[in-house]
Structures are given as C-alpha cells and as structure tokens.
Enzyme design. Structure first.
Site, mmCIF file in Angstrom:
data_model
loop_
_atom_site.group_PDB
_atom_site.id
_atom_site.type_symbol
_atom_site.label_atom_id
_atom_site.label_comp_id
_atom_site.label_asym_id
_atom_site.label_seq_id
_atom_site.Cartn_x
_atom_site.Cartn_y
_atom_site.Cartn_z
ATOM 1 N N LYS A 158 -12.815 -10.802 12.528
ATOM 2 C CA LYS A 158 -11.827 -10.018 11.641
ATOM 3 C C LYS A 158 -11.652 -8.386 12.222
ATOM 4 O O LYS A 158 -12.784 -8.048 13.072
ATOM 5 C CB LYS A 158 -12.697 -9.825 10.320
ATOM 6 C CG LYS A 158 -12.872 -11.182 9.509
ATOM 7 C CD LYS A 158 -13.629 -11.234 8.465
ATOM 8 C CE LYS A 158 -13.086 -10.504 7.186
ATOM 9 N NZ LYS A 158 -14.012 -10.608 6.010
ATOM 10 N N ARG A 292 -7.980 1.591 -3.962
ATOM 11 C CA ARG A 292 -6.866 1.856 -4.417
ATOM 12 C C ARG A 292 -6.647 0.961 -5.566
ATOM 13 O O ARG A 292 -7.493 0.140 -5.992
ATOM 14 C CB ARG A 292 -5.687 1.428 -3.493
ATOM 15 C CG ARG A 292 -5.990 0.014 -2.931
ATOM 16 C CD ARG A 292 -4.724 -0.361 -2.097
ATOM 17 N NE ARG A 292 -4.988 -1.451 -1.330
ATOM 18 C CZ ARG A 292 -5.224 -2.573 -1.815
ATOM 19 N NH1 ARG A 292 -4.805 -3.003 -2.927
ATOM 20 N NH2 ARG A 292 -5.621 -3.809 -0.930
HETATM 21 P P1 ADP Z 1 -8.107 -8.242 3.760
HETATM 22 O O1 ADP Z 1 -8.800 -6.812 3.974
HETATM 23 O O2 ADP Z 1 -7.232 -8.431 4.963
HETATM 24 O O3 ADP Z 1 -7.717 -8.747 2.529
HETATM 25 P P2 ADP Z 1 -10.947 -9.335 3.390
HETATM 26 O O4 ADP Z 1 -11.946 -9.507 4.243
HETATM 27 O O5 ADP Z 1 -10.864 -9.155 2.073
HETATM 28 O O6 ADP Z 1 -9.520 -9.167 4.255
HETATM 29 O O7 ADP Z 1 -10.749 -11.263 3.226
HETATM 30 C C1 ADP Z 1 -9.339 -12.006 2.806
HETATM 31 C C2 ADP Z 1 -9.723 -13.189 2.586
HETATM 32 O O8 ADP Z 1 -9.959 -13.725 3.870
HETATM 33 C C3 ADP Z 1 -10.701 -13.452 1.529
HETATM 34 O O9 ADP Z 1 -10.517 -13.735 0.525
HETATM 35 C C4 ADP Z 1 -11.037 -14.939 2.025
HETATM 36 O O10 ADP Z 1 -10.144 -16.034 1.615
HETATM 37 C C5 ADP Z 1 -10.956 -14.929 3.730
HETATM 38 N N1 ADP Z 1 -12.190 -14.394 4.230
HETATM 39 C C6 ADP Z 1 -12.704 -13.397 4.697
HETATM 40 N N2 ADP Z 1 -13.979 -13.504 5.229
HETATM 41 C C7 ADP Z 1 -14.304 -14.650 5.113
HETATM 42 C C8 ADP Z 1 -15.331 -15.500 5.475
HETATM 43 N N3 ADP Z 1 -16.490 -14.774 6.104
HETATM 44 N N4 ADP Z 1 -15.362 -16.864 5.284
HETATM 45 C C9 ADP Z 1 -14.492 -17.408 4.820
HETATM 46 N N5 ADP Z 1 -13.240 -16.683 4.236
HETATM 47 C C10 ADP Z 1 -13.281 -15.423 4.580
#
Ligand code: ADP
Length: 451
Positions: A158, A292
């Site tokens: 990520k 936000r």
């Molecule tokens: P963003 O900031 O782009 O919204 P997030 O970290 O909130 O990213 O993650 C967005 C989505 O990605 C989560 O709701 C989930 O669906 C998926 N996701 C993120 N991290 C994981 C993980 N460790 N395992 C499985 N799905 C994940």
C-alpha cells in the site's frame, strides 16, 4: 460563530456545506471552475467566483487562487469538503498563517494521519491493533521478502500517501513480489508524489467497519457509532450502512474505544473517521484515519440525528459541540452512491447532459445531489452525482424504502449505478447481511446487468 465561509469544493458536498451554513446563519462563498459554471453550488451560495479552468490542479487544487479569493471576500473560514484539499496539511497550514479558520483538524494531525505507514506505527504504540505487516516503509526487495517471511501470503502493498482506494497491490506469491513492489512504488510516486510503500497481511473476506468521531477543542471526543462500508468495487465504497449487521455490543464498544484512543493520540479535533477491518471472529485492525467529513456521513446523521457538518463548523469556531459522548443510534440507514457510470460496461464513466432528473422522496428518504434536469456531468471530476440515503425502523424497512426510492429515481441522459444497486439490494447474501470487502466479486453476477 463565523460570519462568512468559503467552500473550497464542488458537487454535492459543496451544496451540503452551504445548507449547513444557511441553517447557522453564516454567509457562503462558492468557488467554481469553468466546467462548473452554472452548477448548483455556485447558484446556491451567497457569492460565487470562478477560480480557473476545468482541470482540478488549476481550480479546486489551486491553493494561491483559493486563498486570495478568501482574502478578497473577507471570509473567516474555509470548509474543504472531502477530496481536493481536504487532507492537505500544507493547505491547512497556509489557512492558519493567513488567520482563516480551516474547518477540519490541525495541520499536524492531518500530516500524522496522512502518512499511513507512520499512522500505523503510532497506533501500535498507542495499543490500537493494526494489521500485521511491515514496521514502517518498505524500501527494497530484501526488506519486502523479510516482511513476507513473517506474515506470509497473500499480502498487500500500500502507498503510504495513498487514498481513495488507489495505490494498492495484492501479492499472492513470492514470484510476484519484486515486480509488484516496483510497480507499486512507481504508481505511488506518480499518483501521490510519494513513492513510499508499506506492507500488510492481506485479510481474506474482512468487513470494512468505521467509526465516526467528533472532537472539540475543549478535549471532548464523541463517538457516533459505526458504518459498514464493505460493499466496494476496486477498494471504493458503493453502499454504506449503519448500524453494521450482526455487530455485537461488545465489538461496537471496543471499536468505539479504539477510535477514541486514535483521536486522543493525535490530539484530534473536528470530524474524523477511524477505519477498521474486522475478521469473521470479530478481531479488528486499524487501517487508517480519514481526517475530514466523508461521503457517507449522511448515514450516521440519519441514525443519530446529529448534523455532522454543522458540528464541524461549530467546533472550528471554538464552540462546544452539542453532542453527548456516546450517541445511541436509532433505526437503520443505508446509502447508495449514484455515480454517472455504466455498471453493465465495467463501470465506464458516463459524463454528459442529463435531460431528465426526478429524484425520489417520501418517508425516510434523503437525496444529496447537485444534479438537476439540464445539468451536464463534466468528465473532469469524480463521477458521484447523487447519494440516496434510506432510513427505516429496522434494516428490512430501510432496504424496502431504498428499493422503492431507486425505482422512483428517474435519470435520463447518462448511465448510472442505479441498476447495480438494485441488483445488490436483491442479493440474498446482502439481505442476510453477509457482506465483506470481496462481496461484489464473489457474490454478485454483474453480467445480469448487461441484458
Ligand atoms: P484508502 O486510503 O485508499 O481508502 P485503505 O487503507 O482505507 O485505503 O483501504 C481501502 C480498502 O482496501 C479497504 O476498505 C479494504 O477493502 C482494502 N484493504 C486495505 N487494506 C487491506 C488489507 N490489509 N487486507 C485486505 N483488504 C485491505
């Protein structure tokens, strides 16, 4: 209270903020791009100014243009909405330097939460559970291999500066790790101007459950219950609801406590959302905090009766919030995001003129939109054109009202995600509340929409 607020945004959220201001007796100034001339937010505001060409970097992201407009108009605060400059610590800092209140948290809190890898480290220290993964950023293959050895596959790479569901890559096995890492870094650099990435264990079939918080400048933190946002496509939310089906009172309390701790750890003020992934055995993990107002805030408003945007404004003005510490939700609310996209063609964007627009109404239905008959959906921005929120005494009633509302909703001229939502609401797994982040891929047959 402020006397005039500039809204540094467009679309439905700009309209939403203008409504809150009007109820508070605060004057409003809208800014709009050349592509948004005649748009609803520009028409509804007390004053409105064109700040540049269609491209967001020349208009809604143009910090000098927005600040000079704010100074020219003598506003005392700026509401950034969501997206655009809402999570830009630099912008919040410039506002502070110019003595214009930024309706959101302090730049320091935005910055600390804006780097998701750093936020993880902070939360682990504070005793909030995080997804197993790397200790800080992962710079090269050797470091990635090391992390993979301890957490196993699948894993997810990520972007530390990521957002909006972009900049994520799932890796199923060691052979793909090196390539995925360099691709993720390159993508992060080009999308967010920051190549830093980190690694988490990829959780199988978790639910996305988030807690809405409000914190004022006098040190009170209120939690306003959860939203389940598991129905996602490409990590982007399509349906949100509150309360989350089947969540035990124990889990709800634990999530709320963890969210409050997150807020306290960063000295957070204003509205924010703490996002968690929750597995089948109710173990939960912090993933990020959004500093936000969120698209789906209306769901919480419907079950709590709290006007989150007015509270944001009151908090930024230094007033006490009017919300108790723990708000008890009443009934059930569901939101469907209506995007100008064609779900039968892989959600292909569908901009263009809307020749007829007749939104639904009746008991329990709220529609937040900036669209109207004769409005043209520009191709330059987010494709969200309306949010339909249905409230019911219980989930069945909320679903029935949503189905009724979607049938009523007439939009001619552009394709929309309404047929997708109708399919989802009919889905037997959805009806039983069996949702998780892979729900669409695993439980829905989108080919049915092509008929
Ligand atoms: P963003 O900031 O782009 O919204 P997030 O970290 O909130 O990213 O993650 C967005 C989505 O990605 C989560 O709701 C989930 O669906 C998926 N996701 C993120 N991290 C994981 C993980 N460790 N395992 C499985 N799905 C994940």
């Amino acid at each position: 209270m402020f006397s005039k607020i500039l809204i540094a945004n467009r679309g439905e959220i700009a309209v939403r903020v203008i409504r809150a201001c009007r109820e508070l007796g605060v004057r409003t100034a809208a800014v709009y791009s050349e592509a948004d001339r005649g748009s609803l937010h520009a028409r509804l505001a007390d004053e409105s100014f064109c700040i540049g060409p269609a491209a967001a970097r020349d208009s809604y992201l143009n910090i000098p243009g927005i600040i000079s407009t704010a100074e020219l108009l003598g506003v005392d605060a700026i509401h950034p909405g969501y997206g655009f400059l809402a999570e830009n610590p630099h912008f919040a800092e410039i506002c502070r330097d110019c003595r214009i209140a930024f309706i959101g948290p302090a730049p320091e809190a935005i910055e600390q939460m804006g780097n998701k890898s750093q936020a993880r480290a902070m939360m682990r220290k504070a005793g909030v559970p995080i997804v197993p993964g790397s200790d800080g950023p992962v710079r090269d293959e050797a470091a990635a291999v090391q992390v993979a050895r301890t957490i196993g596959y699948p894993l997810i790479i990520k972007a530390a500066g990521g957002g909006g569901g972009r900049g994520m890559r799932v890796v199923q096995n060691p052979d793909d790790l090196r390539r995925a890492l360099s691709e993720a870094q390159a993508e992060a650099e080009s999308a967010f101007g920051n190549a830093e990435v980190y690694i988490e264990k990829y959780l199988e079939e978790p639910r996305h459950i988030e807690i809405q918080i409000l914190a004022d400048r006098r040190g009170s933190v209120a939690t306003l219950g959860e939203r389940d946002c598991s129905v996602q496509r490409r990590h982007q939310k399509l349906i949100e609801e509150s309360p989350a089906v089947g969540v035990s009172p124990r889990l709800r309390r634990a999530l709320s406590r963890a969210a409050a701790r997150v807020a306290e750890t960063v000295g957070y003020t204003n509205a924010g959302t703490v996002e968690f992934l929750v597995d089948q055995s109710e173990r939960f993990y912090f993933v990020e905090m959004n500093t936000r107002i969120q698209v789906e805030h209306g769901v919480t408003e419907m079950v709590t009766g709290v006007d989150l945007v007015k509270e944001q404004i009151r908090i930024a003005a230094g007033e006490r919030m009017t919300v108790p510490k723990d708000v008890e939700p009443h009934g059930h609310a569901i939101e469907c995001r209506v995007n100008a996209e064609d779900p039968a063609r892989d959600f292909l964007p569908s901009p263009g003129p809307i020749t007829a627009f007749v939104p639904p109404g009746g008991p329990g239905i709220r529609v937040d939109t900036h669209a109207f008959t004769g409005y043209t959906v520009p191709p330059y921005y987010d494709s969200l054109i309306a949010k339909v929120i249905a409230w019911g005494q219980n989930r069945d009633e909320a679903v029935a009202r949503m189905q009724r509302a979607l049938r009523e909703f007439e939009i001619v001229g552009v394709h929309t995600t309404i047929p997708f939502h109708q399919e989802a609401l009919d889905n037997a797994f959805f009806r039983r509340g069996e949702v998780y982040i892979n729900f669409i891929q695993r439980r829905m047959d989108l080919t049915a929409l092509r008929a």
